[in-house]
Design a protein around this motif. Sequence first.
Motif, PDB file in Angstrom:
ATOM      1  N   PRO B  38       0.943  -1.266   0.312  1.00  0.00           N
ATOM      2  CA  PRO B  38       0.229  -0.107  -0.178  1.00  0.00           C
ATOM      3  C   PRO B  38       0.977   0.997   0.098  1.00  0.00           C
ATOM      4  O   PRO B  38      -0.269   1.746  -0.112  1.00  0.00           O
ATOM      5  N   GLU B  39       1.931   1.147   0.179  1.00  0.00           N
ATOM      6  CA  GLU B  39       2.655   2.204   0.663  1.00  0.00           C
ATOM      7  C   GLU B  39       2.667   2.998  -0.709  1.00  0.00           C
ATOM      8  O   GLU B  39       4.563   3.738  -1.074  1.00  0.00           O
ATOM      9  N   PHE B  40       3.303   1.953  -2.203  1.00  0.00           N
ATOM     10  CA  PHE B  40       3.549   2.429  -3.177  1.00  0.00           C
ATOM     11  C   PHE B  40       2.880   2.089  -4.187  1.00  0.00           C
ATOM     12  O   PHE B  40       1.256   1.692  -4.389  1.00  0.00           O
ATOM     13  N   LYS B  41       3.115   3.027  -5.350  1.00  0.00           N
ATOM     14  CA  LYS B  41       1.941   3.008  -7.043  1.00  0.00           C
ATOM     15  C   LYS B  41       1.872   1.054  -6.838  1.00  0.00           C
ATOM     16  O   LYS B  41       2.840   1.095  -6.579  1.00  0.00           O
ATOM     17  N   PRO B  42       0.209   0.804  -7.367  1.00  0.00           N
ATOM     18  CA  PRO B  42       0.140  -0.740  -8.092  1.00  0.00           C
ATOM     19  C   PRO B  42       0.925  -1.616  -9.142  1.00  0.00           C
ATOM     20  O   PRO B  42       1.311  -0.003  -9.968  1.00  0.00           O
ATOM     21  N   HIS B  43       1.274  -2.209  -9.115  1.00  0.00           N
ATOM     22  CA  HIS B  43       2.239  -2.360 -10.044  1.00  0.00           C
ATOM     23  C   HIS B  43       1.494  -3.825 -10.786  1.00  0.00           C
ATOM     24  O   HIS B  43       1.912  -3.442 -11.860  1.00  0.00           O
ATOM     25  N   GLY B  44       0.860  -4.788 -10.091  1.00  0.00           N
ATOM     26  CA  GLY B  44      -0.341  -5.461 -11.047  1.00  0.00           C
ATOM     27  C   GLY B  44       1.152  -6.358 -12.076  1.00  0.00           C
ATOM     28  O   GLY B  44       0.049  -6.883 -12.856  1.00  0.00           O
ATOM     29  N   SER B  45       1.436  -7.353 -11.533  1.00  0.00           N
ATOM     30  CA  SER B  45       3.049  -7.779 -12.159  1.00  0.00           C
ATOM     31  C   SER B  45       2.590  -9.639 -10.970  1.00  0.00           C
ATOM     32  O   SER B  45       2.462 -10.199 -12.306  1.00  0.00           O
ATOM     33  N   CYS B  46       2.565  -9.328 -10.115  1.00  0.00           N
ATOM     34  CA  CYS B  46       2.364 -10.932 -10.248  1.00  0.00           C
ATOM     35  C   CYS B  46       1.020 -11.896  -9.866  1.00  0.00           C
ATOM     36  O   CYS B  46       0.542 -12.517 -10.410  1.00  0.00           O
ATOM     37  N   LYS B  47      -0.027 -10.976  -9.945  1.00  0.00           N
ATOM     38  CA  LYS B  47      -1.339 -11.325 -11.011  1.00  0.00           C
ATOM     39  C   LYS B  47      -2.609 -12.386  -9.757  1.00  0.00           C
ATOM     40  O   LYS B  47      -3.216 -13.370  -9.508  1.00  0.00           O
ATOM     41  N   LEU B  48      -1.540 -12.366  -8.359  1.00  0.00           N
ATOM     42  CA  LEU B  48      -2.021 -12.921  -7.363  1.00  0.00           C
ATOM     43  C   LEU B  48      -3.153 -12.375  -7.150  1.00  0.00           C
ATOM     44  O   LEU B  48      -4.842 -13.185  -6.015  1.00  0.00           O
ATOM     45  N   CYS B  49      -3.307 -11.174  -6.577  1.00  0.00           N
ATOM     46  CA  CYS B  49      -4.705 -10.977  -6.541  1.00  0.00           C
ATOM     47  C   CYS B  49      -5.999 -10.069  -7.560  1.00  0.00           C
ATOM     48  O   CYS B  49      -6.183  -9.727  -7.743  1.00  0.00           O
ATOM     49  N   THR B  50      -5.511 -11.915  -8.344  1.00  0.00           N
ATOM     50  CA  THR B  50      -6.567 -11.629  -9.860  1.00  0.00           C
ATOM     51  C   THR B  50      -8.160 -12.045  -9.179  1.00  0.00           C
ATOM     52  O   THR B  50      -8.228 -12.114  -8.084  1.00  0.00           O
TER      53      THR B  50
END
Lengths: 493, 235
Positions: B38-50
């Motif tokens: 949460p401290e950083f801009k989203p990255h969207g690379s690991c895809k676990l949070c799909t």
Amino acid sequence: MTFELETAANPEGLKRIVIEPVTRVEGHGKVTLLLDDDNRVHQARFHIVEFRGFEKFIQGRPYWEVPVIVQRLCGICPVSHNLGAAKAMDMIVGAKLTPTAEKLRRLMHLGQVLQSHALHFYYLASPDLLFGFDSDVARRNIVGVAAAYPGVARQGVALRKYGQEIIRITSGKRVHGTGAIPGGVNKNLSPQERDVLLKDIDQVIAWSRDAVELIKKIYCGQADFYNGFGYFKSCFMSLVREDGALDLYHGGLRAMDELGQTIFDHVDYSHYWDYVHEEVKPWSYMKFPFIRSKGREEGWYRVGPLARINNCDFIPTPLAEAERKTFKVFGGGSATQATLAYHWARMIEMLHCAEGIRELLHDNDLLGSDLVSRGERALRGVGVIEAPRGTLIHHYHINENELIVRANLIVSTTHNNQAMNEAVRQVALQYLDGQTLTEGLLNYIEVAIRAFDPCLSCATHAVGKMPLEVDLVDAGGNIIDRLNKTSDGRCDA
Amino acid sequence: MSKTITIDGLTVPFREGQTIMDAALSAGVYIPHLCHNPEFKPHGSCKLCTVNVNGRNVASCTLPAVEGQQVLSDIAELNAERLALTQMLFVEGNHLCPACEKSGNCQLQAVAYYLGMMSPHYNHFYPQREADASHPDVMLDRNRCIYCELCVRASREVDGKNVFGLSGRGIKTILAVNSASGLLGDTDLAVTDKAVQVCPTGAILVKRRGFTVPIGQRVFDHLTIKDLQTGGGHE
């Protein structure tokens, strides 16, 4: 000695008998015997068939990781490797341990030796000792012991559990914890943890005394047979405390020859290589160390409980010391050489561990908070400890970036390699030579190996330098081709 | 009245500009993730949070919350995919938990436990990756890097140094160090930098601290990663 049985002069046409796996030992090993048509023994070898490689794959890892990695060499005495490596790393970080750190490590170590000795005596050795070496194989195991001697089996389980609890409390887990770190330990004992351990310690001491009585009764009941079984003479080596006392955690190296004469004493182990040399042989993954000044023919030696009890001047706990004196009198006052006397010596040590644990648990230093110290950094560290099975040497070099560049481990079972082979050959000559082989007779060979409580997993940690000999044998047992890889990696056809 | 979405049937409020992940974490709803912090801009690379939003699978850490979204997250199909992704992370690197000093404090390990991972399942790649111990206080062990770029973002956005970056493509991607020699010791990285603190695995480590926290006092000895990241208690 029986070096002539190491390699048969003319192996062609001899019968090959293989005991594989050797059972009720830690790890995987096998024995091969070459017999002629009259069942005369021409060759007897104890082989370690595992291949590990720790000395190689810890290269490039940071030194503080090593005490935790190398304990994975073993699931039985990981604490020994954790402590051996941590002692080496103490040298690298220039630490002089605080009293709290040293005593916590000692407690962990005593707990470990206690559980390991209990495991060996009750689970692995007692079926032979209680039922007879060639008794019915169907019950010659711990389940058979539990059925015939339930009280004995229960004590074995409970003793092991107690030792494991000490390890859990001091290192976080019963197996593969993280207690010892470079320069100290990562936790102390809470008063509650101490009290939990104190609650049962008197019972543990009582059971340990029972164990000494049991092995004494078994041994003395067949004294001639036990004394003569796989008998041979050898040198002995172990750590002893400055005043000559038995000390499993720290001390100087002492070695005596087969006549009980001192070869060296109070040697600073950080230069062990000036005293011990490791030989490699093409038919085993395990090295063959010997005492340099005595040479390879006469300088091989035994380590472990028998060596320690023979080597020390006294045991610094009263009940075990009284038992050591009895043991010494039984042996005629000089070093006891009998192979099966390992069992007796091991139980005396277990009693010492139990007494030592009680003494430590009453020491408030265990509750202290000064856990780690650091000093002047070094690039080389050597740690030596008396593991349950004998002297354990850990030796590391690091680079300026704090990564391991070289490692050498000499584990207890490796020190005993030549001695175990000697025991196998003696038993083969005593009981198998010219006989019709039966399962019971072959178990005599295993009984001789088991006396040493070998850990074959620990003993095969090297990689890259092992020589190897491959024979192509035809259906008649004749060698038709042989390929040799030497210790420098060259292959000779 | 605040705007809301539903996650697995639970009504979750959100503020304008929050992502689904932001809204979920604010409400104490756990969606597994590794590259998100949460401290950083989203990255969207690991895809676990799909998650599944109105029938489509999307990364919840990057998708803005919109009034009325019907989000499915804790469902068998998505959890199976999360497990597979985590297993792939394990086999693509050299993650040897028994000897790793981050064990017990490692988010990759904690997520694996949370997802019920019992084995790596896939064949290990055993890639050859370099460790860099040239820095006096920090060690970079690329064997454990999962390319989440949290160190990259932290170094740029917080430390203002630009020490780390990803180099190469696909399976040959490596975490590169921005110095002429390529060594960490030749950068201006300091042990106090955010980039050193933010690694979710054991790839970036402060030297000489390994195993000083005893078993039983490590972060995940008593908490699941869900507890930790949602502020919840014991399960």
